[in-house]
Design an enzyme around this catalytic site. Structure first.
Site, PDB file in Angstrom:
ATOM      1  N   ASP A 145       0.854  -1.175   0.144  1.00  8.95           N
ATOM      2  CA  ASP A 145      -0.102  -0.128  -0.174  1.00  8.95           C
ATOM      3  C   ASP A 145       0.862   1.198  -0.123  1.00  8.95           C
ATOM      4  O   ASP A 145       0.434   2.296  -0.577  1.00  8.95           O
ATOM      5  CB  ASP A 145      -0.954   0.034   1.235  1.00  8.95           C
ATOM      6  N   ASN A 185       1.820  -2.930   4.130  1.00  3.55           N
ATOM      7  CA  ASN A 185       0.700  -3.727   3.348  1.00  3.55           C
ATOM      8  C   ASN A 185      -0.213  -4.124   4.442  1.00  3.55           C
ATOM      9  O   ASN A 185      -0.046  -3.841   5.671  1.00  3.55           O
ATOM     10  CB  ASN A 185       1.439  -4.657   2.511  1.00  3.55           C
TER      11      ASN A 185
END
Lengths: 348, 348
Positions: free
Chosen positions: A240, A250
């Site tokens: 992310d 993430n």
């Protein structure tokens, strides 16, 4: 070819159409999103999710804003767009792609300043569609670049969903698997269910089965025994946000996988577009981590599974230090042993 | 004082009464178990669970067998008891306490051979009650022995349920926490929810809240970020079987916690009675690991959360190598850096 998770229908007056991922796997349903408010809700409630997909969704949300307000002047339109961009950007704090994509469409609109509202709105849409098309190409390039790390007969463990449902094409982590299949490699997948929202069970298992990939579902706490027993050849997840030194935010649970993978000498890979890198952030400690409602943990399965009133800690992401990452697979190739220098080389 | 998870009501013709743990936390209900078949079902479906508690349950099941058959002779009674013992022992394969307790009541019955069926049945019950009372004392001793590892202000992470619901008294891992509270130490607990059956969310959170202990619930994949951020002072779990070299089978997910704890320098403790040691098994590779139905993963909580037909791997336990265990807390004290020699010293 997997089903598109988000599409734009029509011109600058059009709307976005998304797969409502909260209904999967029980129901495959597409819903139309016609206002920035609807897009904010769709992103916040994870109807559309995955770092690249929410970037596209955010960009589409700004396009929607251009058609929703009653703007007496171009100046008023720009003010409205900036407001919508800030609003949409706040829907989820961790994924950097969202802010990046919103900024891109706003900048493109600015370039059309002075040409009147219609031209500005066309510029917005063109940029959103460009982001979409670029993401499609990026998925393909990541899939191709990832072939270095995956061999015929390999078994891959993945976490959450970094597949077609998270992107404009066939994913990031799952692109490597899909591309291996296209090239005739036989690859097996273990999918972590990924509590609390079960993106692995609901989404990754669903899209892999839909594409005919051999997938086995496990609970998150079963991954360690799989790696200990030698059943996993490599781990691949999405991301992310990646800091300048390679520390990677993430989905919650990624850190534990990475630590266990290192312990049992299983290579651990991140697959993510260059837009996931946030070079303004020196390391993972500076990445904001979204905390989500306790009900996701206590009543995520349709009935309450924890005592009333229990305290809950529900972070949506964790940060894996760069030292646990064997390589990051990007559209520009692999970044092995990622650190500030190797990342600046490729993503700078 | 926590509620008793299992009791024996009456004499040799009596019955067992258990808390039906499958209904917690929504409903606190006690059910009566009057036949070995009912006990087999209660153990297999985890109405009663936890290594020490299922030992007691298995012993009670053999007592029930003595009252359920129509045995024309003492010889026929013994044959029936042995058959019931084997049957009950097969209800769950991993926890060694079950086989150990069944064997103990059968051996005690054998000592009454020649004195007639009534005396044999009384010997059975006396031994089952002795196992029960011993477990109560063992819990207290483990709680006391564990005070060496827990300080005022500590935050403990635990997995699954090794508390009052798993034993005849206030548990093994949780005994250390309950005893700390009795001694005036303030201790906070993070409880892993423990997929797939959520013993942490449903049982540990419930009994700790019931006893006024400060508990926060997390998903299993959130434990690593807690340890990385320094929020956890120590991890304590129970055990289902410990091999001669200290390798420990416990609820699935324990291995991952132990690996992550080592990586982040968090001490990792097992709390278990001596009856959990299986010195006939040299190391963890020889411990049988129960695999359970896929529905526990795909539709455990009222609605299906994975695609129809998805393959599932659902091992109920994993094995943590001794090298990850800081110490094993037993009723005879701590076994630090457990290995074959230190274990033989205390458990031999």
């Amino acid at each position: 070819m997997p089903k598109p998770t988000i599409e734009w229908i029509g011109g600058p007056d059009g709307f976005a159409r998304i797969i409502d991922q909260t209904l999967l796997p029980a129901e495959y349903k597409r819903v139309d999103i016609r206002t920035p408010q609807e897009m904010f809700e769709a992103i916040g409630s994870l109807r559309v999710r995955g770092a690249p997909a929410i970037g596209i969704a955010g960009a589409c949300g700004v396009v929607l804003a251009g058609g929703c307000g009653d703007f007496p002047s171009e100046e008023a339109l720009f003010a409205g767009l900036r407001k919508a961009g800030a609003y949409l950007g706040s829907s989820r704090p961790t994924a950097v792609n969202l802010a990046w994509a919103v900024e891109r469409v706003l900048t493109a609109a600015q370039r059309a300043a002075g040409q009147g509202p219609a031209a500005v709105r066309k510029a917005l849409l063109d940029e959103a569609l460009a982001i979409y098309e670029e993401d499609r190409a990026v998925c393909r390039q990541i899939g191709e670049a990832g072939q270095e790390i995956i061999a015929d007969g390999d078994t891959v463990l993945t976490h959450c969903n970094a597949g077609a449902l998270a992107t404009a094409d066939y994913g990031t982590a799952l692109a490597v698997i899909y591309r291996a299949g296209e090239l005739g490699k036989t690859v097996r997948v273990y999918a972590d269910e990924t509590r609390p929202l079960l993106q692995g069970a609901r989404l990754t298992a669903w899209e892999l089965m839909d594409e005919g990939v051999d997938v086995t579902l496990v609970c998150d706490d079963m991954a360690a025994t799989l790696m200990q027993s030698g059943k996993i050849d490599l781990v691949i997840t999405g991301a992310d946000r990646i800091a300048a030194n390679g520390d990677t935010a993430n989905k919650i649970g990624t850190l534990g996988l990475a630590v266990v993978a290192k312990e049992f000498s299983v290579p651990f890979y991140i697959a993510a577009p260059i837009s996931t890198f946030d070079l303004d952030i020196p390391n993972g400690r500076a990445i904001p981590i979204e905390e989500r409602p306790s009900q996701e943990v206590t009543e995520g399965f349709g009935r309450r599974t924890a005592p009333e009133g229990v305290k809950v800690f529900n972070p949506a992401f964790d940060v894996t230090p760069a030292g646990y990452i064997t390589a990051i697979v990007t559209e520009r190739g692999l970044i092995r042993n990622p650190d500030a220098a190797s990342i600046a080389d490729i993503a700078g």
